[in-house]
Design an enzyme around this catalytic site. Sequence first.
Site, PDB file in Angstrom:
ATOM      1  N   SER A   1      27.566  60.365  23.498  1.00  6.95           N
ATOM      2  CA  SER A   1      27.015  61.299  22.514  1.00  6.95           C
ATOM      3  C   SER A   1      26.684  60.597  21.214  1.00  6.95           C
ATOM      4  CB  SER A   1      28.063  62.394  22.239  1.00  6.95           C
ATOM      5  OG  SER A   1      27.732  63.118  21.076  1.00  6.95           O
TER       6      SER A   1
ATOM      7  N   TYR B   1      36.453  64.940  19.176  1.00  8.11           N
ATOM      8  CA  TYR B   1      35.476  64.869  20.284  1.00  8.11           C
ATOM      9  C   TYR B   1      34.729  63.532  20.230  1.00  8.11           C
ATOM     10  CZ  TYR B   1      31.024  65.285  22.621  1.00  8.11           C
ATOM     11  OH  TYR B   1      29.928  65.022  23.399  1.00  8.11           O
TER      12      TYR B   1
ATOM     13  N   LYS C   1      34.809  60.123  22.775  1.00 10.42           N
ATOM     14  CA  LYS C   1      33.618  59.501  23.373  1.00 10.42           C
ATOM     15  C   LYS C   1      33.548  58.018  23.009  1.00 10.42           C
ATOM     16  CE  LYS C   1      31.664  62.851  25.652  1.00 10.42           C
ATOM     17  NZ  LYS C   1      31.473  62.780  27.111  1.00 10.42           N
TER      18      LYS C   1
END
Length: 362
Positions: free
Chosen positions: A149, A173, A177
């Site tokens: 991402s 988050y 990643k």
Amino acid sequence: MYRDRAGYAGYRKIGYEFVEGNQMTQRILLTGGAGYIGSHTYVALVEAGYDVVILDNFSNAARDVPDRLAQLVNHNVQVIDADVLDRVKLDQVFADTRFDAVVHFAAFKAVGESVKEPLAYMQNNIGGLVTLMQAMAAAGVFRLVFSSSASVYGNNAQLPIPETAELSFGNPYGHSKLVCEQIIEQTVASDPRWTVGVLRYFNPVGAHESGLIGEDPAGIPDNLMPFIAKVAAGELPHISVFGGDYPTPDGTGVRDYIHVCDLADGHVLSVQSLFREGKGHLVNLGTGRGYSVLEMIAAYAKASGRDIPYQISPRRPGDAAASYADPRLAKDLIGFGAKRDLEDMCRSSWAWIVRHAQKTGA
Ligand code: WQD
């Protein structure tokens, strides 16, 4: 015909008996394949000629997605109801079926939720990747496409953002990643059998033109487009525009929105590159064009014919003013270029909302 796997625990066949594909057909395991991006990638991979098996625990996907996918691909959809954290089940999956590559989507992806539940995000996103890669290596499967991402770029990245930009994270988050990317980098360095495509998505929006699959977040959406869609559908009264005083043309946040079907096409190109080149890649999947919140609202109002009331609100902590991709490396390495424009994104999203609302009677 495939030998019957009736005895396989957790194995469900949808639709008619699956017909054995061409022996030369490469088979892909798609983790999280019932989710938003996963389901669109499923269709694109099948249309590209791959045999695709979905592995999903349905923690963030409706259970009827495979049935809808069967309508789109017009044949049986193989689904394994399992969690990537379940090593025993994964070993069984790889023992039961030969896979030539894995596309790994299965992960939690809500920024706001990650701030409230960091440990759950670390366990699921990082633990899931590690467990999957261990099971793959044990089964001799070393081709992987990883769903990363743009949230691994810091909020002050140069614009447009190249893959060489400084990496950082602004929330658990994005942190999960980034750690996953580092784990992949170290694993590839330790064992040359691995070939991995790392794809850094910008802002996926829109839906398949059929209106049969699309973004279907539970509850109040975190992301802009599904929130706008719910306002257009009359399910929410207005949208709060997080910040009207950013250093952008109209003062609202700018992002690189990319049609989910372009994103799916990017995964097909990534898989094809792994088979063709025998080496990995790390690329942005974005359009290279940013749109502001107000531009998105205006485009959606035009595509839906609905009024979309909004209020300028305080900035959301952690947001960058602007973020959009430098798309050149994806073009050079895997031949990717986004084809769909903002109108396609909004129109397809609205068609999904209308069809889905009709189906659910909402
Ligand atoms: C977009 C713009 C907001 C909601 C995150 C993740 C990224 C990816 C997409 C998973 C911003 C503004 C939003 C609202 C608003 N997720 N906004 N009102 O934060 O760019 O990216 O989701 O892969 O990894 O980081 O997306 O859609 O939340 O926000 O004004 O109600 O819309 O401020 O400018 P974001 P977003």
